[in-house]
Design an enzyme around this catalytic site. Structure first.
Site, PDB file in Angstrom:
ATOM      1  N   TRP A  77     -38.154 -66.392 -51.288  1.00 20.21           N
ATOM      2  CA  TRP A  77     -39.155 -66.597 -52.330  1.00 20.21           C
ATOM      3  C   TRP A  77     -38.599 -67.502 -53.423  1.00 20.21           C
ATOM      4  CZ3 TRP A  77     -43.646 -64.765 -50.708  1.00 20.21           C
ATOM      5  CH2 TRP A  77     -43.659 -63.654 -49.837  1.00 20.21           C
ATOM      6  N   ASN A 128     -62.427 -56.582 -56.234  1.00 16.13           N
ATOM      7  CA  ASN A 128     -61.581 -56.549 -55.038  1.00 16.13           C
ATOM      8  C   ASN A 128     -61.430 -57.918 -54.373  1.00 16.13           C
ATOM      9  OD1 ASN A 128     -60.000 -54.890 -53.168  1.00 16.13           O
ATOM     10  ND2 ASN A 128     -61.541 -55.506 -51.668  1.00 16.13           N
ATOM     11  N   TRP A 170     -51.235 -55.758 -51.295  1.00 16.71           N
ATOM     12  CA  TRP A 170     -50.295 -56.858 -51.530  1.00 16.71           C
ATOM     13  C   TRP A 170     -49.604 -57.298 -50.240  1.00 16.71           C
ATOM     14  CZ3 TRP A 170     -49.493 -60.328 -55.160  1.00 16.71           C
ATOM     15  CH2 TRP A 170     -50.138 -60.139 -56.391  1.00 16.71           C
TER      16      TRP A 170
END
Length: 440
Positions: A291, A326, A367
């Protein structure tokens, strides 16, 4: 009073006096029942925001329960402290023979309950716990052969096939209200005494609106429309019964029922795949991703200053209200992990701080779905285009302009990263990691 044998009903994620499994069994135990709630110091002391609306929500729910109990000649006994220490006090204050509570599946909750049960056993007090916050738990819905599901659709089929009327039959708690321990009203700890400040803003109602539910399939993806139930916080803290909601969803809308099953799916994953509770990717190979984790870009994302209007609108809504639609949650999560290549765990932790309806299982599952690392996840090469998402789900720009009023001014930032560049970079980095190479 200390010499009168009693049972304790320990409320946690089930803040209601109706259709409550553990409460029903406690009231039928033959002992006077003392309702107890503990503001867990271990949890509250970790909250950075002293205006955390979740604490205020719990406090309001307890006040509502207290008013009802007082009319029944009883009272809540609400304490603030570490749970085991609070039970040591309760055992001194009362002759506690039995403790009743409902299951909680998160890792901390399991450790807490083991410690409390050990203490109770040392005092000869029995500990009873029941299924309440889900219809099916743990390994009740599994594949042929007993293995847990890792994909939602076959899980949901098995879930629906297994469902029987008794699974969502409500517990007739009200019939046994006379079993509450009779004593004078005890004051609740104030928010201020626990270091919190109220915001005095209204919370979503806890009624499933019939018209909304019937139109749920067509309207649920459009954030400018009131097309969702907003019941997440009530499910999170148990101020509404899952059995009631499932019964209503079966009558009104199968798509809404599927959303309730998604919630159970993630609870099942939490129980059967404990690595997700330890900060690990459900698919281990995704832990090889390098990342970028750019702090400045993460700050821009948090504050709604990415230059992508639908992303910024969502983050500003979250920061202002503790809620995010959402569909928009999926967009902002995809943007953080795939456009910015920031670890999904950073986003998960930020949502945990901000979401009024925060639930570890659903938050973690969502997630990991967005990043591609989870069960039933979107393939890593499926990358949301924020512009197309906005055009499709906020075509008139109503939602965006509500939260990004400076959209057409010089004050609105340019995009933090080019979409096509970000898409190409993401595909390259993910591809390298999933081939087992070091992504540098």
């Amino acid at each position: 009073m200390p010499h009168t044998p009693i049972a304790i009903m320990w409320f946690r994620r089930d803040l209601r006096l109706t259709d409550n499994a553990a409460l029903y069994h406690a009231l039928r135990s033959g002992l006077p029942v003392l309702p107890v709630f503990i503001f867990d110091k271990n949890i509250l002391d970790d909250l950075e925001d002293r205006k955390d609306r979740r604490v205020e929500f719990i406090h309001q729910a307890l006040e509502e329960m207290q008013e009802k109990l007082v009319t029944l000649g009883s009272t809540l006994d609400v304490r603030y402290g570490e749970p085991t220490a609070m039970f040591k006090e309760l055992l001194k204050d009362y002759s506690v023979q039995q403790v009743f509570t409902n299951h909680d599946y998160e890792a901390y909750a399991q450790d807490r309950d083991i410690a409390v049960e050990k203490l109770l056993q040392q005092h000869g007090t029995t500990f009873h716990h029941y299924k309440d916050q889900v219809i099916f738990e743990k390994t009740e819905v599994v594949k042929e052969g007993g293995k847990p599901y890792a994909v939602f659709t076959p899980y949901s089929r098995r879930w629906k096939a297994a469902l029987q009327p008794q699974d969502f039959a409500q517990f007739p708690v009200q019939k046994h209200y006379t079993a509450f321990l009779q004593q004078a009203r005890k004051p609740l700890p104030t928010l201020a005494s626990m270091g919190f400040e109220p915001l005095d803003q209204p919370f979503p109602g806890k009624m499933l609106k019939t018209e909304m539910a019937r139109k749920y399939s067509e309207q649920r993806d459009f954030p400018a429309i009131e097309g969702t139930s907003r019941l997440g916080v009530h499910l999170r803290f148990g101020t509404i019964s899952i059995r009631h909601l499932v019964a209503r969803a079966r009558e009104l809308n199968d798509t809404y029922l599927n959303e309730l099953i998604w919630r159970e799916f993630y609870q099942m994953v939490l129980w059967n795949f404990p690595q997700v509770s330890r900060g690990k990717a459900f698919r281990a190979e995704y832990d090889l991703i390098s990342w970028r984790n750019n702090e400045a870009e993460f700050t821009a994302w948090r504050e709604g200053r990415t230059g992508y209007p639908i992303v910024d609108a969502g983050m500003r809504e979250l920061n202002a209200t503790g809620y995010m639609h959402n569909r928009v949650r999926m967009i902002v999560a995809s943007f953080l992990t795939k456009h910015l290549l920031i670890d999904w765990r950073w986003g998960e932790a930020y949502f945990a701080k901000k979401l009024l309806d925060y639930d570890f299982a659903a938050n973690n599952g969502g997630w990991q779905w967005a990043s591609g690392s989870g069960c039933d996840a979107a393939p890593y090469f499926r990358i949301f285009n924020p512009y197309l998402q906005a055009k499709k789900f906020d075509p008139q720009g109503e939602y965006i302009r509500k939260w990004v009023p400076e959209l057409d001014s010089f004050n609105y930032p340019i995009p933090i990263v080019d979409h096509e560049f970000a898409r190409k970079r993401c595909l390259e980095q993910y591809s390298i990691a999933l081939k087992g190479k070091s992504a540098l």
